[in-house]
Design a protein around this motif. Structure first.
Motif, PDB file in Angstrom:
ATOM      1  N   HIS A  44       0.798  -1.222   0.000  1.00  0.00           N
ATOM      2  CA  HIS A  44       0.000   0.000   0.000  1.00  0.00           C
ATOM      3  C   HIS A  44       0.834   1.278   0.000  1.00  0.00           C
ATOM      4  O   HIS A  44       0.290   2.350  -0.202  1.00  0.00           O
ATOM      5  CB  HIS A  44      -0.982  -0.021   1.173  1.00  0.00           C
ATOM      6  CG  HIS A  44      -2.024  -1.076   1.007  1.00  0.00           C
ATOM      7  ND1 HIS A  44      -3.083  -0.945   0.148  1.00  0.00           N
ATOM      8  CD2 HIS A  44      -2.145  -2.303   1.559  1.00  0.00           C
ATOM      9  CE1 HIS A  44      -3.825  -2.024   0.190  1.00  0.00           C
ATOM     10  NE2 HIS A  44      -3.272  -2.881   1.034  1.00  0.00           N
ATOM     11  N   GLU A  45       2.131   1.180   0.175  1.00  0.00           N
ATOM     12  CA  GLU A  45       3.013   2.344   0.074  1.00  0.00           C
ATOM     13  C   GLU A  45       3.881   2.265  -1.177  1.00  0.00           C
ATOM     14  O   GLU A  45       4.650   3.168  -1.451  1.00  0.00           O
ATOM     15  CB  GLU A  45       3.909   2.457   1.310  1.00  0.00           C
ATOM     16  CG  GLU A  45       3.159   2.724   2.596  1.00  0.00           C
ATOM     17  CD  GLU A  45       2.540   4.102   2.647  1.00  0.00           C
ATOM     18  OE1 GLU A  45       3.155   5.072   2.164  1.00  0.00           O
ATOM     19  OE2 GLU A  45       1.422   4.210   3.179  1.00  0.00           O
ATOM     20  N   ASN A  47       2.603   1.550  -4.301  1.00  0.00           N
ATOM     21  CA  ASN A  47       1.710   1.657  -5.463  1.00  0.00           C
ATOM     22  C   ASN A  47       1.367   0.303  -6.082  1.00  0.00           C
ATOM     23  O   ASN A  47       1.064   0.221  -7.256  1.00  0.00           O
ATOM     24  CB  ASN A  47       2.283   2.598  -6.521  1.00  0.00           C
ATOM     25  CG  ASN A  47       2.399   4.010  -6.004  1.00  0.00           C
ATOM     26  OD1 ASN A  47       1.553   4.477  -5.243  1.00  0.00           O
ATOM     27  ND2 ASN A  47       3.450   4.696  -6.383  1.00  0.00           N
ATOM     28  N   PRO A  50      -3.951  -0.170  -3.454  1.00  0.00           N
ATOM     29  CA  PRO A  50      -4.462   1.206  -3.404  1.00  0.00           C
ATOM     30  C   PRO A  50      -4.065   1.908  -2.106  1.00  0.00           C
ATOM     31  O   PRO A  50      -3.736   1.272  -1.112  1.00  0.00           O
ATOM     32  CB  PRO A  50      -5.977   1.019  -3.471  1.00  0.00           C
ATOM     33  CG  PRO A  50      -6.214  -0.322  -2.870  1.00  0.00           C
ATOM     34  CD  PRO A  50      -5.029  -1.150  -3.305  1.00  0.00           C
ATOM     35  N   THR A  51      -4.113   3.216  -2.142  1.00  0.00           N
ATOM     36  CA  THR A  51      -3.899   4.006  -0.933  1.00  0.00           C
ATOM     37  C   THR A  51      -5.044   3.710   0.023  1.00  0.00           C
ATOM     38  O   THR A  51      -6.209   3.754  -0.369  1.00  0.00           O
ATOM     39  CB  THR A  51      -3.890   5.510  -1.272  1.00  0.00           C
ATOM     40  OG1 THR A  51      -2.815   5.752  -2.167  1.00  0.00           O
ATOM     41  CG2 THR A  51      -3.748   6.360  -0.033  1.00  0.00           C
ATOM     42  N   ASN A  99      -1.318   9.018   2.552  1.00  0.00           N
ATOM     43  CA  ASN A  99       0.067   8.717   2.184  1.00  0.00           C
ATOM     44  C   ASN A  99       0.794   9.983   1.766  1.00  0.00           C
ATOM     45  O   ASN A  99       0.212  10.878   1.181  1.00  0.00           O
ATOM     46  CB  ASN A  99       0.119   7.701   1.053  1.00  0.00           C
ATOM     47  CG  ASN A  99      -0.432   6.362   1.452  1.00  0.00           C
ATOM     48  OD1 ASN A  99      -0.810   6.138   2.610  1.00  0.00           O
ATOM     49  ND2 ASN A  99      -0.487   5.456   0.515  1.00  0.00           N
TER      50      ASN A  99
END
Length: 100
Positions: A44-45, A47, A50-51, A99
């Motif tokens: 999730h960090e 890419n 998803p965020t 993020n």
């Protein structure tokens, strides 16, 4: 490794050699931010996923998705993340800023 420990414990318990003691608790995450950084952030960090921070997602929704998976998100069993740790990370993600 966990499977090997379980197998050994099952064998010892079946043989009657192990005393009836409450097992010591295992590893405990410090907080939801640590769980996120060590488990969730890999996707999730980067890419890949998803965020999820900064979206105000409901902790119940996060828990459901983590346990059951969704599309490319795998389901995480209690052997991979216990209920207490999952609650910590769900609460963290639901309240965390977006993020950077």
């Amino acid at each position: 490794m966990i499977a090997a420990v379980i197998s050994v414990e099952s064998f010892v318990g079946a043989a009657g050699a192990a005393p009836k003691e409450t097992p010591e608790s295992g590893f405990v995450w410090k907080d939801g931010a640590e769980v996120y950084a060590k488990v969730c952030a890999f996707c999730h960090e980067a890419n890949v996923g998803p965020t999820i921070r900064g979206r105000g997602l409901d902790p119940t929704y996060i828990t459901f998705i983590v346990r059951h998976g969704n599309r490319a998100m795998p389901a995480f069993r209690t052997a991979e993340i216990d209920d207490e740790s999952l609650a910590k990370v769900a609460e963290y993600v639901s309240k965390a800023a977006g993020n950077r």
